[in-house]
Each structure stands twice: as C-alpha cells, then as structure tokens.
Scaffold this motif. Structure first.
Motif, mmCIF file in Angstrom:
data_model
loop_
_atom_site.group_PDB
_atom_site.id
_atom_site.type_symbol
_atom_site.label_atom_id
_atom_site.label_comp_id
_atom_site.label_asym_id
_atom_site.label_seq_id
_atom_site.Cartn_x
_atom_site.Cartn_y
_atom_site.Cartn_z
ATOM 1 N N ARG A 39 0.830 -1.207 0.000
ATOM 2 C CA ARG A 39 0.000 0.000 0.000
ATOM 3 C C ARG A 39 0.863 1.255 0.000
ATOM 4 O O ARG A 39 0.623 2.191 -0.775
ATOM 5 C CB ARG A 39 -0.933 0.008 1.209
ATOM 6 N N HIS A 43 1.363 4.201 -3.051
ATOM 7 C CA HIS A 43 1.229 5.649 -2.863
ATOM 8 C C HIS A 43 2.516 6.392 -3.229
ATOM 9 O O HIS A 43 2.471 7.562 -3.595
ATOM 10 C CB HIS A 43 0.838 5.972 -1.415
ATOM 11 N N ALA A 44 3.643 5.734 -3.123
ATOM 12 C CA ALA A 44 4.908 6.383 -3.485
ATOM 13 C C ALA A 44 5.111 6.381 -4.998
ATOM 14 O O ALA A 44 5.694 7.310 -5.560
ATOM 15 C CB ALA A 44 6.072 5.680 -2.805
ATOM 16 N N ALA A 48 -1.677 8.368 -5.915
ATOM 17 C CA ALA A 48 -2.914 7.697 -5.497
ATOM 18 C C ALA A 48 -3.570 8.472 -4.358
ATOM 19 O O ALA A 48 -2.932 8.718 -3.331
ATOM 20 C CB ALA A 48 -2.604 6.269 -5.059
ATOM 21 N N ARG A 49 -4.834 8.843 -4.534
ATOM 22 C CA ARG A 49 -5.498 9.626 -3.503
ATOM 23 C C ARG A 49 -6.922 9.157 -3.220
ATOM 24 O O ARG A 49 -7.576 9.710 -2.321
ATOM 25 C CB ARG A 49 -5.512 11.110 -3.888
ATOM 26 N N ALA A 51 -9.834 7.997 -1.461
ATOM 27 C CA ALA A 51 -9.859 7.928 0.006
ATOM 28 C C ALA A 51 -10.066 6.519 0.533
ATOM 29 O O ALA A 51 -9.520 6.146 1.570
ATOM 30 C CB ALA A 51 -10.954 8.852 0.541
ATOM 31 N N SER A 54 -6.835 4.948 0.793
ATOM 32 C CA SER A 54 -5.840 5.737 1.513
ATOM 33 C C SER A 54 -6.046 5.645 3.018
ATOM 34 O O SER A 54 -5.106 5.710 3.789
ATOM 35 C CB SER A 54 -5.947 7.205 1.063
ATOM 36 N N SER A 55 -7.308 5.453 3.430
ATOM 37 C CA SER A 55 -7.649 5.556 4.847
ATOM 38 C C SER A 55 -8.496 4.380 5.306
ATOM 39 O O SER A 55 -9.578 4.137 4.779
ATOM 40 C CB SER A 55 -8.438 6.859 5.060
ATOM 41 N N LEU A 195 -14.021 14.826 2.896
ATOM 42 C CA LEU A 195 -12.794 14.045 3.092
ATOM 43 C C LEU A 195 -12.337 13.392 1.792
ATOM 44 O O LEU A 195 -11.147 13.211 1.565
ATOM 45 C CB LEU A 195 -13.009 12.973 4.169
ATOM 46 N N ALA A 196 -13.314 13.026 0.946
ATOM 47 C CA ALA A 196 -12.960 12.346 -0.304
ATOM 48 C C ALA A 196 -12.321 13.295 -1.303
ATOM 49 O O ALA A 196 -11.597 12.860 -2.200
ATOM 50 C CB ALA A 196 -14.189 11.692 -0.916
ATOM 51 N N GLY A 197 -12.585 14.581 -1.171
ATOM 52 C CA GLY A 197 -11.848 15.540 -1.985
ATOM 53 C C GLY A 197 -12.616 16.272 -3.064
ATOM 54 O O GLY A 197 -12.126 17.253 -3.605
ATOM 55 N N GLU A 198 -13.809 15.789 -3.431
ATOM 56 C CA GLU A 198 -14.595 16.472 -4.458
ATOM 57 C C GLU A 198 -16.082 16.298 -4.178
ATOM 58 O O GLU A 198 -16.490 15.289 -3.607
ATOM 59 C CB GLU A 198 -14.292 15.890 -5.849
ATOM 60 N N PHE A 265 -7.961 11.015 -10.346
ATOM 61 C CA PHE A 265 -8.533 11.505 -9.087
ATOM 62 C C PHE A 265 -9.029 12.932 -9.258
ATOM 63 O O PHE A 265 -10.079 13.299 -8.740
ATOM 64 C CB PHE A 265 -7.475 11.453 -7.982
ATOM 65 N N ASN A 266 -8.264 13.724 -9.979
ATOM 66 C CA ASN A 266 -8.591 15.145 -10.172
ATOM 67 C C ASN A 266 -9.734 15.262 -11.179
ATOM 68 O O ASN A 266 -9.518 15.430 -12.375
ATOM 69 C CB ASN A 266 -7.349 15.903 -10.631
ATOM 70 N N THR B 11 -12.244 19.450 -12.311
ATOM 71 C CA THR B 11 -10.965 19.394 -11.613
ATOM 72 C C THR B 11 -10.789 20.610 -10.709
ATOM 73 O O THR B 11 -11.403 21.649 -10.912
ATOM 74 C CB THR B 11 -9.813 19.338 -12.631
ATOM 75 N N ALA B 29 -9.022 17.136 2.170
ATOM 76 C CA ALA B 29 -8.988 15.726 1.777
ATOM 77 C C ALA B 29 -7.520 15.337 1.688
ATOM 78 O O ALA B 29 -6.657 16.196 1.544
ATOM 79 C CB ALA B 29 -9.680 15.558 0.428
ATOM 80 N N VAL B 30 -7.128 14.158 1.679
ATOM 81 C CA VAL B 30 -7.751 12.852 1.783
ATOM 82 C C VAL B 30 -7.170 12.214 3.031
ATOM 83 O O VAL B 30 -5.942 12.258 3.191
ATOM 84 C CB VAL B 30 -7.385 12.005 0.554
ATOM 85 N N PRO B 31 -7.953 11.632 3.924
ATOM 86 C CA PRO B 31 -7.358 11.001 5.101
ATOM 87 C C PRO B 31 -6.389 9.880 4.699
ATOM 88 O O PRO B 31 -6.558 9.262 3.655
ATOM 89 C CB PRO B 31 -8.562 10.458 5.867
ATOM 90 N N THR B 33 -4.048 6.496 6.243
ATOM 91 C CA THR B 33 -3.563 5.575 7.264
ATOM 92 C C THR B 33 -2.081 5.316 7.020
ATOM 93 O O THR B 33 -1.686 5.001 5.906
ATOM 94 C CB THR B 33 -4.356 4.258 7.232
ATOM 95 N N MET B 226 8.938 10.083 -5.564
ATOM 96 C CA MET B 226 8.336 9.041 -4.714
ATOM 97 C C MET B 226 8.016 9.596 -3.330
ATOM 98 O O MET B 226 6.951 9.333 -2.773
ATOM 99 C CB MET B 226 9.263 7.831 -4.616
ATOM 100 N N ARG B 229 5.020 12.110 -3.564
ATOM 101 C CA ARG B 229 3.758 11.389 -3.759
ATOM 102 C C ARG B 229 3.330 10.667 -2.494
ATOM 103 O O ARG B 229 2.141 10.584 -2.201
ATOM 104 C CB ARG B 229 3.913 10.359 -4.883
ATOM 105 N N LEU B 230 4.316 10.107 -1.772
ATOM 106 C CA LEU B 230 3.983 9.344 -0.565
ATOM 107 C C LEU B 230 3.206 10.212 0.416
ATOM 108 O O LEU B 230 2.346 9.736 1.163
ATOM 109 C CB LEU B 230 5.273 8.821 0.073
ATOM 110 N N GLN B 232 1.249 12.528 -0.600
ATOM 111 C CA GLN B 232 0.074 12.971 -1.358
ATOM 112 C C GLN B 232 0.089 14.472 -1.614
ATOM 113 O O GLN B 232 -0.955 15.111 -1.709
ATOM 114 C CB GLN B 232 -1.206 12.500 -0.658
#
Lengths: 350, 350, 350
Positions: A39, A43-44, A48-49, A51, A54-55, A195-198, A265-266, B11, B29-31, B33, B226, B229-230, B232
């Motif tokens: 995971r 993301h690196a 990737a965003r 939610a 990501s969470s 939280l999801a961004g949009e 995502f955007n 966008t 956004a975005v939470p 973990t 990397m 992006r990690l 976000q």
C-alpha cells in the motif's frame, strides 16, 4: 563450452503458440502475500489519492473492514504471475475483456493466479497465433478475487507445427452492470465528500462528458522498474536496457494504467472502486522521460443494488501528447500521443 | 470542441487570494492511514538513523509503546493534504511558525488536516496577497497530533476584487520550551548511547556551536517524486517535467528538510525527537543532481520537566554548495548554495 | 573560522587501523525493526520471487510460522550497522567467510549487530592494515540470527603508530554442511513445485553444472541508493556524486549480491533459503547504467537431517559483460566484466 563445464538449461524459455490447448489450465507461480508495504509503495509510485484506499477509517465509514489493496495493485499482482507462462514469447498484448473484481484483497492476503486457455487462432503468416486466456486470481482461502480475459499474439517455436482448430471465444464488448460484483457491505449512504476531496456524485456525470485530469507526471526508469518488479512481472523488455541503443526500457502497460487512473482523481475523486474492466488497448509504447497525462470520457451510467452506490462506465485515456478528447485519427488509428485506452466500470456514490 | 463532446471542468483549480476569509476553516482531503510501509519507505528515501524511529525496542526503552512515525513524515502527511487547498496557486511559500508536535503518530493511525485562515494581507501590486493559515493534523480519534502556522503568497483570480481588511497574526519568533509538548511517558533516564550511535548528550552542546554533518547525498528525480507522492502532495511543479526546458522538476522543500534532518544524525544522533518548529525558509530551489549537505548551529538550550529529557533549539541548514556556518552574504540575503534554513526544537537526553 | 562561531567535531570520523585490538567487541548502532515494509521494498528493488519469502502461505506449507525477512535483507541490515565502525576508512572489502544464518528474522523483529576483532595484520607499506571481524546479528531476544567473518583493508591514522602483533584467523575455506543451521521446523516433504515456479529438485543438479540465469537488469542511481539507505549503510561513496567527475556513485556490493541472487530464481527457483556464506569477492565496481546478469556453478551437494531438505553449494557470479561460465583470465584475475563471485550454501527440496 569453455572450461569443459557442462551448462544445463534449467531456465524458463516460456510457452510458444503450439504449447497451448483449449481447456488447458495453467497454475502460475509464485504466490504473494500483500500488505501495508505494498500500500505504501503504491502511494509512493503513483499519485494515489482515492480515500477508500488511503484511509482505513474512510473505508470503514463505507462499510468495509479496512482499506483494501488498490484494485489495480491486485490486478497487477495477479497479472504479473501470468507473464512467465503467457507473455514471455508474446509479440503483442492485444486486449482485455470481462474483467471483474470479485472480492477485495485485504492486507495479509496471499494471491495466486491460474489461466485457462479459452481461444486459439493461428495467424495466416503461420509464424504466430493468438491465445485467449481467462486468468483468475485467488486468495489463500481459494476464493476468486479477480478474473479477466486477455489475449496475446505468441510466436510459434516450430513453424511446421500444425495449426490448432480455431476457437475464438464469445466475449462481451462490455460488462453489463448486472455482471458487476459489489463488495459485501459497501454502503455509500454516509459518504463524506469533503474528506474524499470532491463534491461530484454519480448524478453530476453525464454520458458523453469528457474530463481533462489536468496533471502530468514525467516518468523515470527507476520508478517503473520498481513498480513492475513489485508485481513480480518478469518481462525482460522492462528491465534490460541493452535491448535498445538508447538504453531505455519499455514501460509495463500496467504502470501507465495505474498512473492514468491515479491522475484521474482530479475530476473523479469519488469514482472510488474499480468493479469491471470492459476493454483495454496499449495504443503506443511509453518510455522514461514521457510525461503522462489522462482524460476520461463517461460512456455509461447505471444504478446498482447496493445502498448509495452507483456505477459509471468510463473510458480512461493516457497520453504523452495531444489534447483531452482526441483519441484516433481520420484513419481510425490511435493518435501517436495516445498510450492507453481503457474501458472500465467504477463505483461512485449516487 | 472536436468530436462535439462536451467537456466539463470538475478538476480542482485551487483557491485564489479572494477565496480566503479570516476565521474560515478548510477541511482537507484525503485522510491517510500510515504504518510500517511508510516507515520502511522513509528509511529508503532518507539516511534516517535516529534510533527511536528505527527500533521499536529502543522506543520502548524510552517509555513509548512503539516506534512512532518519523516526526517529519507526520508533518509531510499533514502538509501534503493542504496543498490542493492552500498552495496550488501559491507563488511562494513564505514561512512557518509555531509548529508543535502534540502527540506521536502510531502505525495504524489515520491522519487528516484542517487549516484555519488567521491572516490576510493584499500586496501593494494588487495582484497577489499573503495568506496565513494555522494547519492542524488529527488522528482517527480526533486528537490533534500536530499544528503549525504557514504563510504563502497567493495569486488573485480577479485583479479587481476588493482587498480584504489586513490582518497580520501575532506569531512568536520562536516557541518557548514551555510551549513544547513532551510525548506522554518519554523518559531518557535509561537511554542507551551506544545503541543510539553517539555519546554526545544535552550538556555537550553549547549555544553558538556549529556542527558540520559532513555527509552528502546527490538527489535523483525518482526519489523526490516518490517521497512527495507518498505524502500525497499534488503540486504540479514537482512531477511535470514539461514545465522546464531541462525536464527537471522543482524538488519539494520538505524533501530537503527530511534529507537535511537525517544527514544531521552524524553529530546529532541523540537529538531524537522534533518537538517544535520555530521558523523555516526555503532559501533556494533544489533540483535533481544537487548534492545536499547539512550543518547545524545550536541556538538555545533548555530543560524540560520530563525525566532525562533536555531540549536544544537548532538551526538546521541544507546546502548544495558552500561551507558549514556560512548562511547569508553581506547583503543579508541567503547565499546561492543555501537551500534551507530551519529553526526547530529537538529533545535529547540530558 | 568565519562568523567567529566555534565549530566542534561531533561527527564520526571512523576507526583507523591502530584503533583495533584483538578481542575487542564493538557494539554497533542503530537497532532496526523490520517488517512488511522492508519485504515490499525488497520486492520492488529486486526481482525477488523465491516463494518462501513471497508468500506466508507457502512458508507455512514448509513448516515455518510465516514468511521470514529475505536472508540477504537480514544480512544487509546486520552488515549496514557495521559500516560506521568498520569500513568508513576502509580501502577495500577483502573477503567474507564462515557466514551462517542461525535463525529466521520475522516481521517485527528488531536487529542489532556487534563485531569482534579476530585478526590484525599491518601491510608492508606501513600505511594500511587488514582487520578481520566476526560480526553477529541479534534479534530483540538477544538470539544470534546471523554471523559471518569479514576482512577489510583499513588506513592508519598515524603512520608512525607501532604495528600490532600479526594475528591471522584460521578460517574455513568453506563451511561443511554440518556447520549449517536448518531453521527449526523446516520441512520440504510437501513442497509445491508448481507454486514455487520450477520442477528442478536437489537431485536434478550436478556438481560442475553451470546455469545461465539469462535475465538482465540495468541498474539506476535511485534504486541502489534506496536499497543501501534501507539497510542504513552510510558509506559516502554510494550517495555523494561529487566524488567523481561523472557524478556516478559506486554501487554497494550488497546491491549486486541481491540482484544476482534474485536473478538466479530463473534456474534455481527452488534454492529457497541461504544457510551459509563460504566466500565472496566484489571483483569489479558496479555503476548506474550497468546491466547486471548472473550465472551459477554448482560446487557441491549434501544432504541435511531436515525432512526433504537438501543443500547445494553454489558459486553465484554477477556480471556486467561476458559469458556464463567465464570467471577469470589466463592471469588468474577476474575478468573485467565480473562484478561478484559469491560462494554460498542454499537449501532446496530433495
């Protein structure tokens, strides 16, 4: 040979066209346990965003136990295992169809894959043939988590080998929404758009609409090789720079898929989950130094039975040049700047 | 447009100066973990060696439950979320103040951020303005784990828009040691200097002392992308090589912060935890191919109430050229080889 | 110095030849907790496919509790800690011997290292000397998980310093199979060759046989630096591009070892575990842009007492040019295309 040492061939030469038979089921090596490390790397390697991936807390608010492995990461892991058996001698990756995500992959799950040969057609040149396989990914409980059909053009080892009876499988041009499997428990009724961004929900998207995802990522050798190795894809062309004068390596098509999907995502932040893969074409090769951009066309919309969950059928296009919305030339061929044309179903709050 | 397809703008265009109002709270956004994967990547991307973040056993010997997420990794995650809302249209990142780490971030925690607008000042050119925000990072229990003030210069969308009333927040030039929050349970009385890597304790550092951290790291495109992006962080300039002739991407200032802080292990191995951020300036841009070095000046010393725990106020300077101890020219401006000037409080055994 | 600031030397200058004494035990910093993140990164950095390290389920079918940390990753972590104390002033890494993997390293384990000086010999030039150390890696229960002997040529600080009494340790040219420690519970009697990827078992390999592993990987700066940092190896030459005109960094020899070992999957997929390291030479330096290939010669075969477990003694050679089986010229020196010559014992199903 020199030194008088006997050299044996224990390495995998891959399968050739005449090695496939209809109904044959190939069990692929090597099983792989996935988890938090994959995971983090996803993301690196990609922007990737979404939610839900990501969470853990966000995934739980959507009725899931935790954040699953990204759908495309699951796809890449399952796909990677097929390479030594299916595409080591492939000349071209011709298409995908009927891909379905059947169960989320959870951290700690161990994945393995099998491929069943469902179609064979020798080409008229007698040198190659097309092989259709239905690949299935399984978790450690032997539950099928993913299946899809892929067809590739494969070389013949022996040009004199007799052509097999032609079998072309009857594949759906696109999955119907009723073919999609909604993850158990998924519920978007309390979805948190902030939280999801949009704010854009299912009802805000119209068939025919094109979304330019705006952002670009210039890709590097180290990144695509790390990604491709992470999925244990062993295709030589991605790693061995001696095969080309410029030392560049052909970038794994799946790297382009993940880059485009995460860039989307955007504009499509709420298209959280991928549920179906209808079709896909790697239109042109991608190399280090290319700047990948993406645009999406909304192809279809449908409701699902799950609470608050709608489905969008989307055409996701990755480019290295050209404008959003431009896909093919007057000759019907993909424009040279188009890298990927992917047709998939996503789940989004209604 | 071509094809007669309607293209919609879904966008994020980012906020402009006139979109901010005093007292406004933006939920980002975005939470996310975080866990073992982020820890491993932090060690792969930076020469991170501070024992408390490297070893669960060491962290436990210091009274913590486990090794927390690196303080700067927590900062980057919280910061990254603010980019789409705060700095997408920023012309410059002007400063930081009053940053405090309030609670350790544990593996499995989910982080989200908010920013409150606490200052606004239109520039005299009428084209831009300065926005001050206090950003807070929260875990999944809604506990604030980190807060800091940051100010940026933001473009106006509409040059005719009326200037807001000027509000310049009253910020401390540096936190007092009594402002720092010592992690619950932290106890350095049984600290193992051998395992930590150096014998130097709080009493061995003198105000005015300069430490040359000696080592250098030549940075690469793949690495900083990397890293960025990690966290976000979606700022286009870090990823899109088409924005410059040479294809280089501007390196996220936080990458330089983490590189300098981890290089400072060599001479400050026992300055284990970052507790406060007093100020920070990204003096010059950093690009792939630059070799980052670091030096530190001891600015202040203080005792804390926690057992065995002292505090050092440190100026951490990252350079791509120049000598340790040299920061500004006779004109009072940063020397061209200086990348970063960061003023922070660290916790170290007395 | 400028600014009138006092600059102190708190950084590690490394040990010189005269700083070592026979019997001295050096406790190395910094302990490190390893887990799922390191496993994922190992798969991203190398084409790692050995099933026992890829799949918890596969490891369990072989009698282990879970998939351990890759044996070479464990080696790199233990080795990395020794660099600041043993090889910061080393001119050359001369050899390895008597390396044994004594216990698997499990996710969550915390590793630390010590080195005991077991040999000293000043060179006739009076400028350098050879230091032999036996390095031991321990987990958080103080169990020794790995030990090996390594010898390096180290500079003298003071050329006038008196030469120590010469002590050259008596080292085995190769471990006997009875020296190897088989992991508790390891049982290959139900080994799944299909999932593992190849049908070749212990009985299929012959002494003298050479296996060309066929695949190549062109290596990049970002990758080897990430790998080397992950093991907290701080040797400057791997990271600081200002030390050479071309900006290239010398690649850590362990990166080449891991690359070669993982490439050897193709032909040795069932040589699952490394149990012993007999010898090793870094024959020529490796740089970014080199394409690493590998070949193996079977040196010896032995049975072990564990159920279904056989042992192969293998010579693993990494190259950047040249053909499989070609190691040394007529002058007895390594050919210029040879990077690594490693002699190890692997465990494989009988």
């Amino acid at each position: 040979m020199k030194d008088g040492i006997e050299r044996m061939t224990k390495t995998n030469a891959g399968r050739f066209f005449e090695d496939y038979t209809i109904g044959q089921v190939i069990e692929h090596a090597v099983p792989r346990t996935v988890g938090q490390g994959e995971r983090a790397l996803y993301h690196a390697l990609y922007p990737a965003r979404h939610a839900l991936y990501s969470s853990d807390a966000f995934a739980q608010s959507c009725g899931l136990a935790a954040s699953p492995l990204d759908d495309l990461a699951a796809f890449h892991v399952v796909f990677g295992k097929t390479v030594p058996d299916v595409s080591l001698n492939a000349r071209a990756n011709l298409g995908y169809a009927e891909g379905r995500w059947l169960k989320p992959v959870w951290p700690g799950d161990t994945l393995r894959s099998t491929s069943e040969v469902i179609g064979l057609k020798q080409n008229s040149n007698g040198k190659t043939g097309v092989v259709w396989v239905r690949t299935r990914g399984y978790n450690q409980k032997d539950e099928c988590v993913l299946d899809y059909v892929r067809w590739v053009m494969v070389k013949k080892r022996d040009l004199e080998a007799k052509a097999p009876e032609t079998v072309v499988p009857d594949l759906k041009s696109a999955l119907d929404v009723s073919d999609l499997v909604i993850p158990e428990g998924l519920d978007f009724t309390n979805y948190d758009f902030t939280l999801a961004g949009e704010p854009h929900r299912w009802g805000d998207y119209e068939v025919g609409e094109v979304i330019d995802h705006v952002d670009g990522v210039t890709v590097e050798e180290a990144e695509h090789m790390m990604a491709t190795r992470l999925w244990q894809n062993t295709s030589k062309v991605h790693f061995d720079g001696t095969q080309r004068e410029d030392g560049k390596r052909l970038i794994y098509g799946g790297h382009v898929i993940s880059m485009a999907r995460t860039l989307s995502f955007n504009g499509l932040a709420n298209a959280q989950m991928i549920a179906g893969l209808n079709a896909g074409a790697h239109a042109n090769p991608c190399f280090s130094g290319d700047t990948i951009r993406a645009w999406t066309e909304v192809l279809d919309k449908a409701e699902t039975g799950a609470p608050g969950v709608g489905a969008l059928r989307l055409r996701l296009v990755a480019t290295k040049s050209g404008e959003a919305g431009q896909l093919k030339g007057e000759d019907g061929k993909y424009l040279p700047g188009v890298l990927l044309d992917l047709d998939y179903w996503a789940l989004i709050p209604v």
